[in-house]
Design a protein around this motif. Structure first.
Motif, mmCIF file in Angstrom:
data_model
loop_
_atom_site.group_PDB
_atom_site.id
_atom_site.type_symbol
_atom_site.label_atom_id
_atom_site.label_comp_id
_atom_site.label_asym_id
_atom_site.label_seq_id
_atom_site.Cartn_x
_atom_site.Cartn_y
_atom_site.Cartn_z
ATOM 1 N N LEU A 224 0.840 -1.194 0.000
ATOM 2 C CA LEU A 224 0.000 0.000 0.000
ATOM 3 C C LEU A 224 0.874 1.244 0.000
ATOM 4 C CD1 LEU A 224 -2.691 -0.975 2.698
ATOM 5 C CD2 LEU A 224 -2.759 -1.348 0.220
ATOM 6 N N ASN A 225 0.243 2.406 -0.217
ATOM 7 C CA ASN A 225 1.006 3.656 -0.255
ATOM 8 C C ASN A 225 0.831 4.492 1.017
ATOM 9 O OD1 ASN A 225 -1.579 4.616 -0.506
ATOM 10 N ND2 ASN A 225 -1.273 5.621 -2.487
ATOM 11 N N ASP A 226 0.135 3.950 2.034
ATOM 12 C CA ASP A 226 -0.140 4.733 3.240
ATOM 13 C C ASP A 226 -0.163 3.800 4.447
ATOM 14 O OD1 ASP A 226 -1.142 6.311 5.283
ATOM 15 O OD2 ASP A 226 -2.690 7.263 4.048
ATOM 16 N N PRO A 227 0.697 4.034 5.442
ATOM 17 C CA PRO A 227 0.687 3.157 6.632
ATOM 18 C C PRO A 227 -0.612 3.242 7.424
ATOM 19 C CG PRO A 227 2.120 5.051 6.978
ATOM 20 C CD PRO A 227 1.739 5.067 5.529
ATOM 21 N N VAL A 228 -1.306 4.381 7.326
ATOM 22 C CA VAL A 228 -2.589 4.497 8.029
ATOM 23 C C VAL A 228 -3.638 3.603 7.373
ATOM 24 C CG1 VAL A 228 -4.404 6.082 8.766
ATOM 25 C CG2 VAL A 228 -2.015 6.830 8.774
ATOM 26 N N ASP A 229 -3.630 3.532 6.033
ATOM 27 C CA ASP A 229 -4.539 2.606 5.350
ATOM 28 C C ASP A 229 -4.250 1.163 5.752
ATOM 29 O OD1 ASP A 229 -5.904 4.593 4.056
ATOM 30 O OD2 ASP A 229 -4.776 4.435 2.182
ATOM 31 N N ALA A 230 -2.975 0.849 5.934
ATOM 32 C CA ALA A 230 -2.623 -0.503 6.379
ATOM 33 C C ALA A 230 -3.192 -0.765 7.775
ATOM 34 C CB ALA A 230 -1.108 -0.676 6.384
ATOM 35 N N MET A 231 -3.123 0.233 8.660
ATOM 36 C CA MET A 231 -3.690 0.076 10.000
ATOM 37 C C MET A 231 -5.201 -0.102 9.929
ATOM 38 S SD MET A 231 -3.505 -0.069 13.288
ATOM 39 C CE MET A 231 -1.979 0.597 13.938
ATOM 40 N N VAL A 232 -5.849 0.658 9.052
ATOM 41 C CA VAL A 232 -7.296 0.510 8.876
ATOM 42 C C VAL A 232 -7.628 -0.918 8.467
ATOM 43 C CG1 VAL A 232 -9.268 1.197 7.469
ATOM 44 C CG2 VAL A 232 -7.715 2.944 8.350
ATOM 45 N N LEU A 233 -6.870 -1.448 7.523
ATOM 46 C CA LEU A 233 -7.101 -2.810 7.057
ATOM 47 C C LEU A 233 -6.876 -3.821 8.177
ATOM 48 C CD1 LEU A 233 -7.928 -4.162 4.402
ATOM 49 C CD2 LEU A 233 -5.510 -4.524 3.923
ATOM 50 N N HIS A 234 -5.876 -3.594 9.002
ATOM 51 C CA HIS A 234 -5.608 -4.484 10.133
ATOM 52 C C HIS A 234 -6.776 -4.463 11.121
ATOM 53 C CE1 HIS A 234 -1.025 -5.277 9.952
ATOM 54 N NE2 HIS A 234 -1.478 -5.011 8.735
ATOM 55 N N ILE A 235 -7.351 -3.301 11.345
ATOM 56 C CA ILE A 235 -8.439 -3.194 12.322
ATOM 57 C C ILE A 235 -9.730 -3.772 11.760
ATOM 58 C CG2 ILE A 235 -9.905 -1.534 13.547
ATOM 59 C CD1 ILE A 235 -7.401 0.199 13.917
ATOM 60 N N GLN A 236 -10.022 -3.508 10.485
ATOM 61 C CA GLN A 236 -11.253 -4.013 9.881
ATOM 62 C C GLN A 236 -11.182 -5.513 9.619
ATOM 63 O OE1 GLN A 236 -13.831 -2.022 9.856
ATOM 64 N NE2 GLN A 236 -12.504 -0.345 10.546
ATOM 65 N N GLY A 237 -9.979 -6.032 9.383
ATOM 66 C CA GLY A 237 -9.808 -7.475 9.235
ATOM 67 C C GLY A 237 -9.853 -7.999 7.814
ATOM 68 N N SER A 238 -10.326 -7.202 6.875
ATOM 69 C CA SER A 238 -10.337 -7.602 5.470
ATOM 70 C C SER A 238 -10.546 -6.352 4.625
ATOM 71 C CB SER A 238 -11.441 -8.624 5.180
ATOM 72 O OG SER A 238 -12.712 -8.020 5.280
ATOM 73 N N GLY A 239 -10.311 -6.485 3.320
ATOM 74 C CA GLY A 239 -10.496 -5.339 2.443
ATOM 75 C C GLY A 239 -10.439 -5.712 0.979
ATOM 76 N N LEU A 240 -11.036 -4.865 0.157
ATOM 77 C CA LEU A 240 -10.932 -5.001 -1.288
ATOM 78 C C LEU A 240 -9.774 -4.147 -1.764
ATOM 79 C CD1 LEU A 240 -14.707 -4.719 -2.285
ATOM 80 C CD2 LEU A 240 -13.321 -6.798 -2.133
ATOM 81 N N VAL A 241 -8.968 -4.696 -2.648
ATOM 82 C CA VAL A 241 -7.759 -3.995 -3.090
ATOM 83 C C VAL A 241 -7.667 -4.066 -4.613
ATOM 84 C CG1 VAL A 241 -5.275 -3.787 -2.828
ATOM 85 C CG2 VAL A 241 -6.638 -4.696 -0.933
ATOM 86 N N ARG A 242 -7.497 -2.908 -5.233
ATOM 87 C CA ARG A 242 -7.235 -2.843 -6.669
ATOM 88 C C ARG A 242 -5.722 -2.909 -6.860
ATOM 89 N NH1 ARG A 242 -10.321 -0.616 -10.520
ATOM 90 N NH2 ARG A 242 -8.619 0.811 -11.076
ATOM 91 N N VAL A 243 -5.263 -4.027 -7.389
ATOM 92 C CA VAL A 243 -3.830 -4.305 -7.461
ATOM 93 C C VAL A 243 -3.302 -4.055 -8.875
ATOM 94 C CG1 VAL A 243 -2.033 -6.018 -7.024
ATOM 95 C CG2 VAL A 243 -4.160 -6.087 -5.710
ATOM 96 N N SER A 244 -2.226 -3.297 -8.930
ATOM 97 C CA SER A 244 -1.500 -3.127 -10.196
ATOM 98 C C SER A 244 -0.477 -4.256 -10.310
ATOM 99 C CB SER A 244 -0.801 -1.766 -10.229
ATOM 100 O OG SER A 244 -1.745 -0.711 -10.177
#
Length: 409
Positions: A224-244
């Motif tokens: 990811l490009n943001d450590p805060v987004d990574a923390m959000v994903l860790h707290i929510q437990g799952s996520g949708l990701v558009r991968v290049s």
């Protein structure tokens, strides 16, 4: 003069009722005081009463029938309370469920049918009926609920029926398969040594300890490009990701929960409040503080020692189902909740009522998930869905809650 004329006419007709006796009953003083006209009028009034009394005495009075009060509809006797490990269920009448007649039940049915994919023994016999009702009218479904199920108010063992509702969601993020440019924050699969050390390294140690970093070498799923987004994903437990992808393709995948380092979860929002750094501990408030303090991001994130590992899941073509909850079935936006399974078993239909500054909810939901912070009798996390708007609601949702379970009779 008119009164005298009326008196003369009535006097001649009053012989049948002994009007002379009535006149005699008036004293001389009374006659003088009232005057002749008033005395005659008084005599006529008494005489009229006598006539009516005489006539009524000659006829049979009809029987007096007292009106019957309408019989109130009595609710059937309620069953006794049911005890769970962390709650007590108290039976109530259906009319006690706020908004029961107004909820759009067909919107909840897909979530209920999802639970029927992995039913508990209590619900196995009801699931065929639920499938048959999938095309039924809301009125027919409501009638079935009343006939087959009994609502119970969920309380703590101390008889408190008030609790807390929060929200969660599935983030939609941008990522790269390889580290490049701004995409440098890894999301990891579980390391091979995870089971050999309990608890595993903390979040800060994962970032700084050579042994932890070596164990995670080659385990990065994407960046990811943001450590805060990574923390959000860790707290929510799952996520949708558009991968290049390296070949230039962009595809959407799901990162699903695969385990933790067994460290305790600690809220970074709580830490900011305790340090008096902010008065808004919602995700928007946390991000606002980070924008003002970019050099302290790592310090903030290290306050939560828990670290989550993921696994990548391909998505089916067409509509994307929700992430799987603890029951093992996909969640449904607006109709799935996370609960404490010690209070409410997975797969249980629940009536939820909550009003606050963010939203007002009175609806049928399904207990299909749990979370480390979801503990207690009347406690729920409301699955708001995927994407930005769902995240805005989930990030700010914190309001009073009441719950009723719907249990087979």
């Amino acid at each position: 003069m008119v009164h005298q004329t009326m008196a003369i006419r009535m006097t001649s007709a009053s012989k049948a009722s002994s009007n002379n006796k009535v006149m005699a009953s008036l004293s001389h003083k009374t006659v003088l005081r009232m005057g002749l006209a008033r005395a005659v009028a008084a005599a006529l009034t008494l005489g009229s009463i006598g006539i009516v009394g005489s006539l009524s005495g000659c006829s049979s009075a009809p029987p007096v029938v007292s009106p019957q009060a309408p019989t109130a509809t009595q609710d059937p006797p309620l069953p006794p309370p049911i005890s769970q490990a962390k709650s007590r269920w108290v039976a109530v009448a259906w009319h006690e469920l706020p908004g029961f007649e107004q909820d759009t039940l067909p919107e909840a049915w897909p979530a209920w049918l999802r639970s029927c994919e992995r039913p508990t023994h209590v619900w196995q016999a009801r699931c065929p009926e639920l499938r048959r009702l999938n095309e039924a009218s809301p009125a027919t479904r409501r009638e079935w609920l009343r006939e087959k199920l009994q609502p119970y108010r969920v309380e703590s063992h101390e008889a408190s029926g008030e609790g807390l509702l929060t929200g969660y969601y599935e983030p939609l993020l941008e990522a790269s398969r390889r580290p490049q440019g701004r995409f440098t924050v890894p999301l990891h699969a579980a390391p091979a040594t995870l089971a050999s050390r309990k608890p595993w390294f903390t979040r800060q140690e994962i970032d700084t300890n050579p042994q932890a970093r070596a164990a995670l070498r080659g385990k990065a799923l994407l960046y990811l490009n943001d450590p805060v987004d990574a923390m959000v994903l860790h707290i929510q437990g799952s996520g949708l990701v558009r991968v290049s992808e390296p070949d230039g393709r962009v595809r959407t995948v799901r990162l699903a929960f695969a385990g933790t380092n067994d460290q305790p979860y600690k809220s970074i929002g709580r830490w900011l409040l305790d340090q008096n750094y902010t008065r808004d501990a919602s995700w928007p408030g946390i991000k606002a503080w980070i924008e003002r303090n970019p050099s302290r991001v790592q310090e903030l994130l290290w306050q939560n020692p828990r670290y989550v590992f993921f696994r990548e899941e391909a998505l089916p073509a067409g509509d994307i189902p929700g992430p799987k909850g603890a029951q093992g079935v996909p969640l449904t936006a607006g109709r799935s909740i996370a609960v404490d399974p010690g209070s409410i078993p997975y797969g249980t239909p629940v009536w939820l009522a909550s009003s606050g500054p963010q939203t007002s909810l009175q609806r049928l939901v399904l207990a299909q998930d749990t979370g480390t912070a979801i503990r207690g009798a009347v406690r729920a996390d409301y699955y708001a869905g995927s994407g930005f708007e769902a995240g805005e609601l989930a990030g700010r949702l914190k309001q009073p809650l009441r719950l009723w379970v719907l249990w087979p009779k």
